[in-house]
Scaffold this active site. Structure first.
Site, short mmCIF file in Angstrom:
data_model
loop_
_atom_site.label_atom_id
_atom_site.label_comp_id
_atom_site.label_asym_id
_atom_site.label_seq_id
_atom_site.Cartn_x
_atom_site.Cartn_y
_atom_site.Cartn_z
N HIS A 63 -5.12 7.97 0.23
CA HIS A 63 -3.72 8.30 -0.08
C HIS A 63 -3.59 8.81 -1.52
CE1 HIS A 63 -2.55 6.75 3.76
NE2 HIS A 63 -3.09 5.57 3.50
N GLU A 84 3.03 9.86 6.13
CA GLU A 84 3.13 8.55 6.77
C GLU A 84 4.34 7.75 6.30
OE1 GLU A 84 -1.60 8.19 7.86
OE2 GLU A 84 -0.81 6.77 6.42
N THR A 141 -8.00 5.11 -1.77
CA THR A 141 -8.41 6.40 -2.34
C THR A 141 -7.97 7.59 -1.48
OG1 THR A 141 -10.56 6.12 -1.27
CG2 THR A 141 -10.41 5.49 -3.59
N GLU A 199 0.82 -1.22 0.00
CA GLU A 199 0.00 0.00 0.00
C GLU A 199 0.85 1.27 0.00
OE1 GLU A 199 -3.85 1.76 2.44
OE2 GLU A 199 -2.38 0.60 3.55
N GLU A 206 -12.07 1.65 4.99
CA GLU A 206 -11.21 1.73 6.16
C GLU A 206 -11.38 3.09 6.81
OE1 GLU A 206 -6.56 0.73 7.04
OE2 GLU A 206 -6.93 2.40 5.71
#
Lengths: 282, 282
Positions: free
Chosen positions: A185, A155, A183, A149, A243
């Site tokens: 990020h 991050e 979506t 990912e 999420e």
């Protein structure tokens, strides 16, 4: 299209002792799949989880959580080895639970210290490739695929966009390694989320649908029609998973920087998001 | 509509000794205004800057930089006092340079330790209001307006969206305090950037046009037509300023988490962005 919900919406860390009823809850909300965030694999009884999910006809997906100390490109070989062992544990769990993928940013810890310069950054990516090669093979032997990912710049400094993710996949050179796109990020990092999905093509192994503010998908600024069209174009047939993160557990809210209420309740966020996604992909 | 470029595109920290020629450069690129990031006011000779800008017919804007140690809501009263003194220095500079506003997130340091919970967070906002009240009055006496910039969740836990910014303005209750909105932060935090601009209304004192990846405005995903329509709706007549950050200075690239090249050169970023904005607002 199958739709999923990540356990982070309600719990952190997920444990079968405390949260097994989430399986029923997610099924009742109308999802096809529950994605389990494996923060601490020791807290998850795989047989209990598999049994409960089978009982309500829910699929299970395995997603890794790479907090501090779980860094595949650490300068400390012991940390690298422990992280690789963690990924193998997730792969074994995925094989046991029937999860076709293991998602998450396996290439490096979230919030790790950024590399000092572009050369050092590339060295870390090379190290990630070297560490991921045997893990991809391990996954392949068990019928599981690893999906990396890309995360936003706040991050990680390693893989922010699909182009970088594809370069890492290329460096590893395994058919069992691909991308897990999200979506949230992409909205922050890609110039065109649809084009990014198309660039990923058949390397797209897993997909998260998250609004730009981490609230209910469909209520914000993510370019949803473009995203849906691109997923159709590349023939993506895996699950689309919502999420978000419970604001009730301070440590996880803090880790993902959620400082305000994003929905009246976490159930409402999941319900609204699912309704929207079903409409979007109809 | 006037268009501006922030010195961060090329320099950090800006000093008149090293970077005075940027004034000519920004004018040559076709901008109306140079926005100077006052990282260290001691490095900026106001007379030299004012003279050089007047010489090429360029306006000057003052923008604050709130790094570690410059926190208006610090638990340390000495840090609060030093930060307030810094803001007064910026207000004085703005009065001297003819800058109608002082922009930036004056309410708290970028990257400060997040408050432990919502109650503590609100206490910090209350403290910000108390500290900002005399500063807004000080600005008003000098014909300058303070414009507070909401930042994305990874940079602050205090003011992420317009609604929170307006609440802070309301708490201060001064006509000299308003908002400085930035498309980059709105893209990540607001559910609808156009609606957020409309909500700000005549409290919108200053505006930054930045692409979602901090590259050239117009090349990414920011909802530019909606942004332009909303600015027209609220009758915004202040300058629209492009902000990005030089990747050449490691400390600033690191502070804003820029890990990859966003344009072939910083000049190209500025030029392309300006061309796009002129078209957008025509």
């Amino acid at each position: 299209m199958q739709f999923g919900a990540n356990t982070f919406i309600w719990a952190s860390p997920f444990s079968t002792a405390a949260h097994l009823s989430l399986v029923d809850h997610v099924a009742r909300l109308g999802f096809d799949v529950i994605e389990v965030a494996f923060e601490d694999p020791a807290l998850i009884d795989l047989d209990a989880l598999a049994g409960r999910a089978a009982g309500v006809g829910l699929g299970v997906l395995v997603c890794g959580a790479y907090g501090p100390g779980r860094n595949l490109v650490s300068a400390d070989p012991a940390e690298r080895a422990a992280t690789a062992a963690y990924v193998r544990t997730l792969i074994d769990a995925a094989a046991r639970l029937g999860s076709p993928v293991v998602g998450g940013p396996a290439y490096g810890a979230v919030g790790k210290t950024p590399a000092t310069d572009p050369t050092a950054r590339q060295r870390e990516r090379d190290l990630a490739a070297a560490e991921l090669r045997p893990l991809a093979a391990y996954a392949g032997e068990r019928g599981v695929r690893l999906a990396l990912e890309p995360l936003n710049r706040f991050e990680t400094d390693l893989i922010n966009v699909v182009e970088q993710g594809l370069a890492l996949c290329e460096a590893v050179g395994s058919p069992h390694l691909g991308l897990h796109l999200d979506t949230f990020h992409m909205h922050l990092e890609e110039r065109d989320s649809g084009a990014a999905i198309r660039a990923a093509g058949d390397r797209l192994f897993h997909f998260h649908a998250c609004e730009n503010d981490r609230g209910a998908p469909g209520r914000g600024q993510v370019a949803w029609p473009a995203v849906a069209a691109a997923l159709a174009d590349v023939g993506y047939s895996g699950p689309v998973v919502i999420e978000s993160f419970t604001p009730e557990v301070k440590s996880i809210a803090r880790a993902v920087c959620i400082w305000r209420e994003l929905a009246a309740s976490q159930d409402e966020l999941a319900r609204e998001g699912l309704t929207f996604l079903k409409m979007l992909f109809r």
